[in-house]
Design a protein around this motif. Structure first.
Motif, PDB file in Angstrom:
ATOM      1  N   MET A 104       0.842  -1.206   0.000  1.00  0.00           N
ATOM      2  CA  MET A 104       0.000   0.000   0.000  1.00  0.00           C
ATOM      3  C   MET A 104       0.879   1.259   0.000  1.00  0.00           C
ATOM      4  N   ALA A 105       0.438   2.234  -0.722  1.00  0.00           N
ATOM      5  CA  ALA A 105       1.235   3.458  -0.815  1.00  0.00           C
ATOM      6  C   ALA A 105       0.375   4.666  -0.470  1.00  0.00           C
ATOM      7  N   LYS A 106       1.070   5.686   0.007  1.00  0.00           N
ATOM      8  CA  LYS A 106       0.363   6.928   0.341  1.00  0.00           C
ATOM      9  C   LYS A 106      -0.197   7.575  -0.913  1.00  0.00           C
ATOM     10  N   ALA A 107      -1.383   8.131  -0.799  1.00  0.00           N
ATOM     11  CA  ALA A 107      -1.986   8.766  -1.968  1.00  0.00           C
ATOM     12  C   ALA A 107      -2.934   9.877  -1.540  1.00  0.00           C
ATOM     13  N   VAL A 108      -3.288  10.707  -2.507  1.00  0.00           N
ATOM     14  CA  VAL A 108      -4.278  11.758  -2.277  1.00  0.00           C
ATOM     15  C   VAL A 108      -5.400  11.564  -3.275  1.00  0.00           C
ATOM     16  N   LYS A 109      -6.605  11.656  -2.794  1.00  0.00           N
ATOM     17  CA  LYS A 109      -7.756  11.486  -3.671  1.00  0.00           C
ATOM     18  C   LYS A 109      -8.435  12.836  -3.842  1.00  0.00           C
ATOM     19  N   ILE A 110      -8.611  13.265  -5.077  1.00  0.00           N
ATOM     20  CA  ILE A 110      -9.303  14.524  -5.337  1.00  0.00           C
ATOM     21  C   ILE A 110     -10.602  14.206  -6.051  1.00  0.00           C
ATOM     22  N   LYS A 111     -11.690  14.769  -5.574  1.00  0.00           N
ATOM     23  CA  LYS A 111     -12.993  14.441  -6.162  1.00  0.00           C
ATOM     24  C   LYS A 111     -13.235  15.262  -7.429  1.00  0.00           C
ATOM     25  N   LYS A 112     -12.478  14.971  -8.439  1.00  0.00           N
ATOM     26  CA  LYS A 112     -12.621  15.665  -9.715  1.00  0.00           C
ATOM     27  C   LYS A 112     -12.202  14.715 -10.819  1.00  0.00           C
ATOM     28  N   LYS A 113     -12.530  15.055 -12.040  1.00  0.00           N
ATOM     29  CA  LYS A 113     -12.030  14.288 -13.177  1.00  0.00           C
ATOM     30  C   LYS A 113     -10.502  14.272 -13.121  1.00  0.00           C
ATOM     31  N   THR A 114      -9.877  13.151 -13.483  1.00  0.00           N
ATOM     32  CA  THR A 114      -8.436  13.015 -13.257  1.00  0.00           C
ATOM     33  C   THR A 114      -7.623  14.149 -13.868  1.00  0.00           C
ATOM     34  N   GLU A 115      -7.860  14.422 -15.153  1.00  0.00           N
ATOM     35  CA  GLU A 115      -7.052  15.445 -15.801  1.00  0.00           C
ATOM     36  C   GLU A 115      -7.322  16.818 -15.193  1.00  0.00           C
ATOM     37  N   GLU A 116      -8.595  17.074 -14.850  1.00  0.00           N
ATOM     38  CA  GLU A 116      -8.980  18.352 -14.262  1.00  0.00           C
ATOM     39  C   GLU A 116      -8.368  18.497 -12.867  1.00  0.00           C
TER      40      GLU A 116
END
Lengths: 370, 141
Positions: free
Chosen positions: A1-13
């Motif tokens: 498992m790796a650290k990550a950030v999730k942004i609630k937007k379309k990936t490119e946006e």
């Protein structure tokens, strides 16, 4: 498992907004990124400092107009970047940059390297196609399903190293079904984590090498065998080699776009290896027929001895070839075997010397004793 | 009567060991095959792969590179680099099936006049047996 950030937007946006906020807050002074040109479909790599200009940036656009490793080396040839710059590169472009840094043609410092799990890039020829937009949306659909898209470069179709090395942040793309709903950024280094604090998302812990990623790896390995077989250089030797390169015009485009071919003056562009009149007539006497201009095979073989061991298989060479020679496939295959001999993986580590620039006292004992 | 094939062999000999070895072979009147054309270079590492490849494409049936034994290089490390470079080229000729036996790297010291003669004679015999180099006679290259 790796650290990550999730942004609630379309990936490119999401990625675009994240970079823009870094730029707005002057945490980074510039972004090295693909930018749309005014002509439809055309993109180019650009170094952008103006937030207004940044609006035209398209970070994950599936084209590689130039190997960005080569382009980045242009900026840093004389020294490191003086201010922090974010650079969005594909995995093979990072590897190319590392290879150039090794050869003192660039500098890694002050770059925030952002990459992605790469589904490949479309061939440059598709830029001028009328239904390019449709093609791009089809491309993204196939990336979501972790499939091999038929209009991507041959080198991309058999690339099994599409997880980036040496990236500070990795954008999840391959096999990510919800690409249009959320943007997932993996933070690979402390540097990446520091910058990602500016991203307006939630911290999560995710797996980067998902099942889908492994599936794609397997598919591509199978394709590689197929493509290599098509070039046929294995079985019949010289004849098939001559056949593969028979259409060559001698434009040297493959070497001009190759990120590893960094020489200011290529030996093959100089007069050193060109025939003089004497050479031509003795050649003619021996062969009974002379190809003009000659020397194409020497060019390809010579180039192979120079760079194949560092070939990062980006596929630029095949893509620019006007007569569709599978240069990348031949060089990638040769490169793999050479890399095995020297136990070398190009683009892994900027500190590791190039095979030709180092030696061990105890090696290749069988050579020289006969 | 059919004309007997006489190969063209290019020999790159390092100035400090192999060339002196060749000299010794000559002054001690050892028989050396005349099909070898000697080019004197300052070090075996001077011979880059383009020199070998262009020889093979431009008329040579075989290429012999000779230098000092490992550890004895006049420039201390030149032959180590030469060995790496040669291993690379040899591998390429193997991958592409380009008759890797047509190129050879040998260590010959200044005192090994006899060894020089043996290596050259053996190499010349091998190449004669292999026959003309197809690479150099292909009109499509």
């Amino acid at each position: 498992m790796a650290k990550a950030v999730k942004i609630k937007k379309k990936t490119e946006e999401g990625l675009h907004d994240f970079l823009k906020s870094l730029l707005d807050k002057e945490i980074i002074k510039g972004v090295f990124i693909l930018k749309k040109m005014d002509k439809t479909g055309a993109v180019s790599y650009s170094l952008i400092t103006d937030p207004e200009e940044f609006k035209k940036a398209v970070p994950l656009y599936p084209y590689m107009p130039v190997n960005a490793g080569k382009a980045l080396a242009n900026f840093t040839l004389l020294g490191k970047a003086e201010q922090p710059i974010a650079a969005i590169l594909r995995p093979c472009e990072i590897r190319a940059f590392v290879e150039l840094v090794k050869r003192t043609q660039g500098d890694f410092e002050n770059f925030l390297i952002i990459s992605l799990t790469c589904g490949g890039v479309l061939t440059l020829k598709t830029i001028s196609e009328p239904d390019q937009d449709k093609l791009i949306s089809q491309y993204w659909e196939s990336v979501k399903k972790a499939e091999v898209f038929e209009h991507t470069r041959e080198a991309c179709q058999f690339c099994e190293h599409f997880l980036p090395l040496n990236a500070d942040i990795t954008v999840a793309a391959v096999g990510k079904k919800d690409l249009d709903e959320e943007c997932l950024l993996f933070l690979n280094t402390p540097k990446g984590e520091k910058f990602a604090q500016e991203a307006s998302g939630s911290s999560v812990s995710e797996e980067i090498e998902t099942e889908k990623v492994q599936q794609l790896k397997k598919k591509r390995e199978e394709l590689k065998e197929k493509y290599v077989q098509q070039t046929e250089t294995g079985e019949t030797g010289m004849k098939s080699l001559v056949n593969v390169f028979a259409p060559c015009l001698g434009c040297h485009g493959c070497s001009h776009v190759c990120p590893i071919c960094y020489c200011t003056l290529c030996e093959f562009d100089s007069k050193t290896l060109q025939y003089n009149a004497d050479g031509l007539s003795s050649d003619l006497k021996r062969k009974g027929g002379l190809k003009v201009p000659s020397g194409n095979l020497l060019f390809h073989l010579g180039r192979m001895t120079h760079m194949a061991v560092s070939c990062i298989s980006c596929g630029m060479c095949s893509d620019v070839c006007p007569v569709n020679i599978p240069v990348a496939t031949v060089f990638s295959k040769a490169g793999k075997s050479l890399q095995k001999v020297f136990d070398y993986f190009p683009g892994k580590d900027a500190e590791e010397p190039v095979p030709g620039g180092t030696y061990k006292e105890e090696e290749f004992a069988e050579i020289g004793e006969q | 009567m059919e004309k007997k094939f006489k190969p063209n062999i290019v020999g790159f000999l390092c100035n400090w060991c192999s060339y002196a070895g060749a000299d010794l072979a000559g002054s001690s009147k050892t028989q050396v095959d005349p099909s070898l054309s000697v080019i004197r270079v300052m070090c075996s590492s001077r011979v880059n792969s383009n020199l070998i490849l262009s020889s093979l494409l431009w008329g040579a049936d075989g290429v012999l590179v000779a230098g000092c034994h490992p550890g004895d290089c006049h420039y201390e490390q030149g032959n180590y680099y030469a060995r790496r470079r040669f291993a690379l080229l040899k591998k390429i000729t193997k991958i592409l099936n380009l008759e890797p036996d047509r190129i050879q790297l040998s260590w010959i010291s200044a005192s090994e006049g006899k060894r020089y003669a043996e290596i050259v004679n053996q190499f010349a015999r091998d190449i004669t047996k292999k026959g003309p180099n197809p690479l150099t006679r292909n009109s499509q290259t």
